[in-house]
Design an enzyme around this catalytic site. Structure first.
Site, PDB file in Angstrom:
ATOM      1  N   GLU A 175     -23.765  -4.857 -21.290  1.00 57.16           N
ATOM      2  CA  GLU A 175     -24.809  -4.796 -20.255  1.00 57.16           C
ATOM      3  C   GLU A 175     -24.130  -4.682 -18.888  1.00 57.16           C
ATOM      4  O   GLU A 175     -23.243  -5.465 -18.563  1.00 57.16           O
ATOM      5  CB  GLU A 175     -25.695  -6.050 -20.338  1.00 57.16           C
ATOM      6  CG  GLU A 175     -26.634  -6.277 -19.165  1.00 57.16           C
ATOM      7  CD  GLU A 175     -27.564  -5.104 -18.856  1.00 57.16           C
ATOM      8  OE1 GLU A 175     -28.340  -4.693 -19.725  1.00 57.16           O
ATOM      9  OE2 GLU A 175     -27.495  -4.596 -17.707  1.00 57.16           O
ATOM     10  N   GLY A 224     -31.747  -9.271 -19.752  1.00 60.52           N
ATOM     11  CA  GLY A 224     -33.203  -9.220 -19.548  1.00 60.52           C
ATOM     12  C   GLY A 224     -33.714  -7.839 -19.201  1.00 60.52           C
ATOM     13  O   GLY A 224     -34.881  -7.538 -19.405  1.00 60.52           O
ATOM     14  N   GLY A 225     -32.839  -6.995 -18.620  1.00 62.57           N
ATOM     15  CA  GLY A 225     -33.231  -5.610 -18.356  1.00 62.57           C
ATOM     16  C   GLY A 225     -34.305  -5.484 -17.285  1.00 62.57           C
ATOM     17  O   GLY A 225     -34.600  -6.423 -16.533  1.00 62.57           O
ATOM     18  N   HIS A 229     -67.394 -20.020 -29.479  1.00 61.26           N
ATOM     19  CA  HIS A 229     -68.349 -19.862 -28.384  1.00 61.26           C
ATOM     20  C   HIS A 229     -68.145 -20.969 -27.369  1.00 61.26           C
ATOM     21  O   HIS A 229     -67.911 -22.105 -27.768  1.00 61.26           O
ATOM     22  CB  HIS A 229     -69.781 -19.926 -28.932  1.00 61.26           C
ATOM     23  CG  HIS A 229     -70.826 -19.819 -27.864  1.00 61.26           C
ATOM     24  ND1 HIS A 229     -71.128 -18.638 -27.241  1.00 61.26           N
ATOM     25  CD2 HIS A 229     -71.625 -20.778 -27.306  1.00 61.26           C
ATOM     26  CE1 HIS A 229     -72.080 -18.844 -26.343  1.00 61.26           C
ATOM     27  NE2 HIS A 229     -72.406 -20.130 -26.357  1.00 61.26           N
TER      28      HIS A 229
HETATM   29  P1  FAD Z   1     -34.632  -1.868 -19.917  1.00 60.58           P
HETATM   30  O1  FAD Z   1     -35.435  -3.079 -19.828  1.00 60.58           O
HETATM   31  O2  FAD Z   1     -34.706  -0.883 -18.808  1.00 60.58           O
HETATM   32  O3  FAD Z   1     -33.139  -2.360 -20.096  1.00 60.58           O
HETATM   33  C1  FAD Z   1     -32.065  -1.480 -20.112  1.00 60.58           C
HETATM   34  C2  FAD Z   1     -30.810  -2.225 -19.760  1.00 60.58           C
HETATM   35  O4  FAD Z   1     -29.704  -1.358 -19.967  1.00 60.58           O
HETATM   36  C3  FAD Z   1     -30.744  -2.659 -18.306  1.00 60.58           C
HETATM   37  O5  FAD Z   1     -30.462  -4.037 -18.255  1.00 60.58           O
HETATM   38  C4  FAD Z   1     -29.625  -1.842 -17.712  1.00 60.58           C
HETATM   39  O6  FAD Z   1     -28.868  -2.568 -16.736  1.00 60.58           O
HETATM   40  C5  FAD Z   1     -28.773  -1.551 -18.929  1.00 60.58           C
HETATM   41  N1  FAD Z   1     -27.980  -0.332 -18.814  1.00 60.58           N
HETATM   42  C6  FAD Z   1     -28.413   0.899 -18.440  1.00 60.58           C
HETATM   43  N2  FAD Z   1     -27.398   1.788 -18.514  1.00 60.58           N
HETATM   44  C7  FAD Z   1     -26.323   1.093 -18.927  1.00 60.58           C
HETATM   45  C8  FAD Z   1     -24.984   1.454 -19.202  1.00 60.58           C
HETATM   46  N3  FAD Z   1     -24.549   2.701 -19.054  1.00 60.58           N
HETATM   47  N4  FAD Z   1     -24.134   0.495 -19.622  1.00 60.58           N
HETATM   48  C9  FAD Z   1     -24.555  -0.781 -19.774  1.00 60.58           C
HETATM   49  N5  FAD Z   1     -25.813  -1.177 -19.535  1.00 60.58           N
HETATM   50  C10 FAD Z   1     -26.686  -0.251 -19.121  1.00 60.58           C
HETATM   51  N6  FAD Z   1     -43.786  -3.200 -19.808  1.00 60.58           N
HETATM   52  C11 FAD Z   1     -44.665  -3.938 -20.502  1.00 60.58           C
HETATM   53  O7  FAD Z   1     -44.679  -3.866 -21.726  1.00 60.58           O
HETATM   54  N7  FAD Z   1     -45.535  -4.795 -19.873  1.00 60.58           N
HETATM   55  C12 FAD Z   1     -45.564  -4.908 -18.529  1.00 60.58           C
HETATM   56  O8  FAD Z   1     -46.348  -5.670 -17.987  1.00 60.58           O
HETATM   57  C13 FAD Z   1     -44.650  -4.134 -17.765  1.00 60.58           C
HETATM   58  N8  FAD Z   1     -44.625  -4.253 -16.424  1.00 60.58           N
HETATM   59  C14 FAD Z   1     -43.706  -3.529 -15.723  1.00 60.58           C
HETATM   60  C15 FAD Z   1     -43.691  -3.676 -14.339  1.00 60.58           C
HETATM   61  C16 FAD Z   1     -42.768  -2.965 -13.591  1.00 60.58           C
HETATM   62  C17 FAD Z   1     -42.754  -3.125 -12.095  1.00 60.58           C
HETATM   63  C18 FAD Z   1     -41.838  -2.110 -14.250  1.00 60.58           C
HETATM   64  C19 FAD Z   1     -40.806  -1.348 -13.454  1.00 60.58           C
HETATM   65  C20 FAD Z   1     -41.845  -1.972 -15.617  1.00 60.58           C
HETATM   66  C21 FAD Z   1     -42.780  -2.681 -16.376  1.00 60.58           C
HETATM   67  N9  FAD Z   1     -42.849  -2.550 -17.754  1.00 60.58           N
HETATM   68  C22 FAD Z   1     -43.751  -3.284 -18.462  1.00 60.58           C
HETATM   69  C23 FAD Z   1     -41.959  -1.637 -18.499  1.00 60.58           C
HETATM   70  C24 FAD Z   1     -40.810  -2.414 -19.150  1.00 60.58           C
HETATM   71  O9  FAD Z   1     -40.081  -3.077 -18.152  1.00 60.58           O
HETATM   72  C25 FAD Z   1     -39.920  -1.471 -19.928  1.00 60.58           C
HETATM   73  O10 FAD Z   1     -40.695  -0.744 -20.844  1.00 60.58           O
HETATM   74  C26 FAD Z   1     -38.877  -2.245 -20.712  1.00 60.58           C
HETATM   75  O11 FAD Z   1     -38.063  -3.016 -19.853  1.00 60.58           O
HETATM   76  C27 FAD Z   1     -37.987  -1.300 -21.521  1.00 60.58           C
HETATM   77  O12 FAD Z   1     -37.023  -2.025 -22.211  1.00 60.58           O
HETATM   78  P2  FAD Z   1     -35.631  -1.384 -22.610  1.00 60.58           P
HETATM   79  O13 FAD Z   1     -34.897  -2.438 -23.340  1.00 60.58           O
HETATM   80  O14 FAD Z   1     -35.852  -0.077 -23.264  1.00 60.58           O
HETATM   81  O15 FAD Z   1     -34.900  -1.042 -21.230  1.00 60.58           O
END
Ligand code: FAD
Length: 476
Positions: A33, A39-40, A447
């Protein structure tokens, strides 16, 4: 150079779910990461911070409306620093929890930006030790690098007054006025937060309705309420350009067809026009992975890419870009690697817009049914007839079921109203379990709750909902 049987690249809800399950199944897992915290997007700059702030926005709004019940509060005093700190605490608690869970499972975490040198080899640029570059070979890699806010070159004017969802969530201050560019769910959620905190918020959307793609019936009550919260909602309107005047942002509006140019200034502009997959800059050209036209990594229903060593999950692997879809695909990818059986074949992926009222839907939508030429029967139940909705003074909502007229099976569910996001899970279960309208109508719901509207909507399909008058149709 070291070797890992399984590497997960990206520690968001897709990546950490995959890594933790793989470890629970006995695999030796390395999680790479780039960010210092797990947590992403979801935890650090998405779902969780936005919902923490929406929680505050909801209470501010409810307090305002208590006047209708004879209760008046004085105007709130908002300490932005304390609010920001509280939101950060939520993030750090959850992120710290993930780090602890990784440690207990012996998941090796490497803080690095990874890119592929070959189908089975990663280059790791350490983010905790600048300048250090390592190589890591692997048997399998689950790609979970997520997505980032989409950008339009014309809006890239290098001004701190132009925000994206990440900087808007930083909550540096509460601007006097804010223009949200894009009427999608992220823009509307963030607009709601800032409006309740005291900003004059306007929204501009290029298409003719808010939340493009969502069921129009569900959007209507939300639009009406947002008209009371937002200062202006411009539909069918384009932002042609932005200019920093030194104290504000001057916005150049046009009609969608480019006519009728006009200018207005705002303290801040939030650009929220969608998200793009993080699939560039990853060295994927050194692998057999294939990208589609929008840059998503192409996978099969087992989350396998065209490269036998690489799987892809979450936002980087396609729509819908939602956290729960990412985690589910993480599960499918790992179970597939473990015993080869799992497939990603959901009948319903719920979507929730956490505005006030909330909108939630799952399964087939009316629009999709029309496009597919599929015959469906629609049963709705107005919340005005719900005792619970009346007691909450929130009667604008309704519950809508899409039912197969041949089999009475539930094909889709849509809900608008407070708490719709919590209520939709019953719909998801009903669709996945192949429930009929009779199954839901005959299940005793407590209810007075809003969940009753699910049973009543199905009763209305049979013409037997006693709290509304809708004569019996020819259904047994
Ligand atoms: P991500 O959560 O984007 O995680 C990817 C991770 O990979 C990141 O930590 C990043 O740092 C890491 N990374 C990227 N490239 C590299 C690399 N080359 N090397 C190492 N690490 C890397 N979804 C919902 O379901 N409900 C919601 O209420 C919701 N609200 C949202 C509100 C906002 C403001 C935003 C922006 C998004 C929201 N989303 C919501 C969408 C949700 O955040 C994403 O769908 C979800 O985080 C995707 O998960 P993921 O694991 O695919 O990627």
């Amino acid at each position: 150079m070291t070797h890992a049987p399984l590497v997960v690249l990206g520690g968001g809800p897709g990546g950490y779910a995959a890594a933790f399950l793989a470890a629970d199944l006995g695999l030796q897992v390395t999680l790479v990461e780039a960010d210092a915290r797990l947590g992403g997007t979801c935890l650090l700059r998405g779902c969780i911070p936005s919902k923490a702030l929406l929680h505050v926005a909801k209470i501010l709004n409810e307090a305002k409306h208590l006047g209708e019940w004879g209760i008046d509060f004085t105007a709130p005093r908002i300490n932005v620093d304390a609010l920001r700190a509280r939101k950060e605490k939520v993030i750090s608690t959850l992120s710290g929890g993930l780090a602890g869970l990784a440690k207990r499972r012996n998941v090796r975490i490497i803080s690095a930006k990874g890119s592929f040198l070959a189908s089975n080899k990663l280059r790791l640029e350490r983010t905790d030790t600048p300048g250090v570059v390592e190589e890591l070979t692997f048997d399998h890699c689950i790609l979970a690098t997520g997505s980032r806010p989409a950008k339009i070159p014309a809006f890239e004017i290098g001004s701190p007054r132009v925000l994206d969802s990440t900087t808007a969530l930083d909550l540096v201050d509460i601007p006097e006025s804010l223009l949200v560019v894009g009427g999608g769910y992220i823009g509307l959620e963030m607009g709601t937060v800032y409006a309740e905190l005291g900003s004059r918020v306007s929204v501009v959307e290029l298409t003719t309705g808010l939340l493009p793609g969502a069921d129009r019936d569900l959007v209507r009550p939300l639009h009406k309420r947002l008209e009371g919260i937002f200062s202006k909602i411009y539909l069918g309107t384009k932002v042609a350009g932005l200019r920093d005047t030194g104290s504000a942002i001057e916005v150049n509006f046009q009609d969608a067809d480019g006519a009728n140019e006009r200018k207005e200034t705002f303290s801040r502009v939030l650009v929220s026009i969608g998200r793009k997959p993080n699939s560039n800059d990853l060295g994927l050209e050194n692998t057999k992975c294939r990208l589609d036209q929008r840059g998503f990594v192409v996978t099969n229903d087992r989350q396998r890419t065209d490269d036998p060593h690489i799987l892809a999950i979450g936002d980087v692997a396609g729509e819908p870009m939602l956290a729960h879809k990412a985690s589910h695909q993480g599960r499918v990818a790992v179970e597939g690697l473990h015993d080869g059986t799992a497939k990603f074949e959901p009948l319903a992926i719920p979507a929730v817009v956490f505005t006030d009222p909330e909108i939630a839907w799952a399964g087939l939508t009316e629009e999709q049914a029309k496009q597919q030429g599929r015959s469906v029967e629609i049963a709705t139940y107005p919340w005005a007839a719900s005792g619970r909705a009346q007691s909450l003074a929130r009667t604008e909502g309704f519950t809508k079921m899409l039912i197969d007229p041949e089999t009475d099976r539930i094909l889709g569910v849509g809900i608008v109203g407070p708490g719709a996001g919590e209520l939709i899970s019953e719909g998801v279960l009903a669709i996945e379990m192949g429930c009929t309208a009779r199954d839901i109508a005959d299940s005793i719901h407590p209810h007075p709750t809003l969940s009753e509207t699910m049973a009543f909507a199905n009763e209305s399909y049979f013409g037997t909902a006693t709290e509304i008058y809708k004569p019996r149709v020819n259904k047994s």
